[in-house]
Design a protein around this motif. Structure first.
Motif, mmCIF file in Angstrom:
data_model
loop_
_atom_site.group_PDB
_atom_site.id
_atom_site.type_symbol
_atom_site.label_atom_id
_atom_site.label_comp_id
_atom_site.label_asym_id
_atom_site.label_seq_id
_atom_site.Cartn_x
_atom_site.Cartn_y
_atom_site.Cartn_z
ATOM 1 N N SER A 190 0.824 -1.206 0.000
ATOM 2 C CA SER A 190 0.000 0.000 0.000
ATOM 3 C C SER A 190 0.861 1.260 0.000
ATOM 4 N N LEU A 191 1.868 1.280 0.856
ATOM 5 C CA LEU A 191 2.752 2.451 0.901
ATOM 6 C C LEU A 191 3.503 2.632 -0.414
ATOM 7 N N SER A 238 2.549 1.908 -3.339
ATOM 8 C CA SER A 238 1.684 2.348 -4.428
ATOM 9 C C SER A 238 1.265 3.813 -4.294
ATOM 10 N N LYS A 239 1.514 4.400 -3.139
ATOM 11 C CA LYS A 239 1.160 5.809 -2.944
ATOM 12 C C LYS A 239 2.192 6.704 -3.619
ATOM 13 N N ARG A 240 1.727 7.819 -4.034
ATOM 14 C CA ARG A 240 2.622 8.781 -4.676
ATOM 15 C C ARG A 240 3.655 9.291 -3.669
ATOM 16 N N TYR A 241 3.238 9.423 -2.420
ATOM 17 C CA TYR A 241 4.141 9.935 -1.401
ATOM 18 C C TYR A 241 3.824 9.257 -0.072
ATOM 19 N N CYS A 242 4.831 8.829 0.598
ATOM 20 C CA CYS A 242 4.673 8.344 1.964
ATOM 21 C C CYS A 242 5.869 8.850 2.768
#
Length: 127
Positions: free
Chosen positions: A95-96, A98-102
């Protein structure tokens, strides 16, 4: 060239559910609320869907396998259960990623959570 299909039945589906639950317990993923579905799927033998907000997941088992399985069917179903639960184990990282920003703290927390699960799994069996 079409490969032959191996039909699965209710017995195989129950075996899959039992083995998924076994691997969930083994990896300490007891916070998840799981459901199961026996589905028509020519693409995958098994899969998992999950929602990290609610910690719900659904495991799917195909009603037919192709004939390329090289081991006993029950053993292969167990391997599918293990494989899909391992996806669940890594769900936070996926999930992290696939995020644009973490943030670094999110990555650190996910890493620590994974390490603790592996520590509880492996270390506690060694000592």
């Amino acid at each position: 060239m079409n490969s032959k299909k191996i039909p699965l039945n209710k017995y195989h589906f129950v075996c899959f559910k039992i083995r998924v639950q076994y691997w969930i317990d083994y990896f300490g993923l007891r916070e998840w609320l799981c459901s199961f579905e026996f589905e028509d799927n020519d693409e995958m033998h098994a899969r998992v869907w999950y929602d990290l907000e609610s910690y719900t997941c659904k495991f799917y088992l195909a009603k037919n396998f192709n004939d390329s399985i090289e081991e006993k069917l029950e053993t292969y179903i167990d391997k599918c259960a293990f494989h899909e639960v391992f996806h669940l184990l890594l769900s936070e990282f996926s999930s992290l990623a696939s995020k644009r920003y973490c943030t670094q703290s999110q990555l650190d927390a996910a890493e620590e959570k994974f390490v603790r699960k592996m520590e509880n799994l492996v270390w506690n069996k060694l000592v």
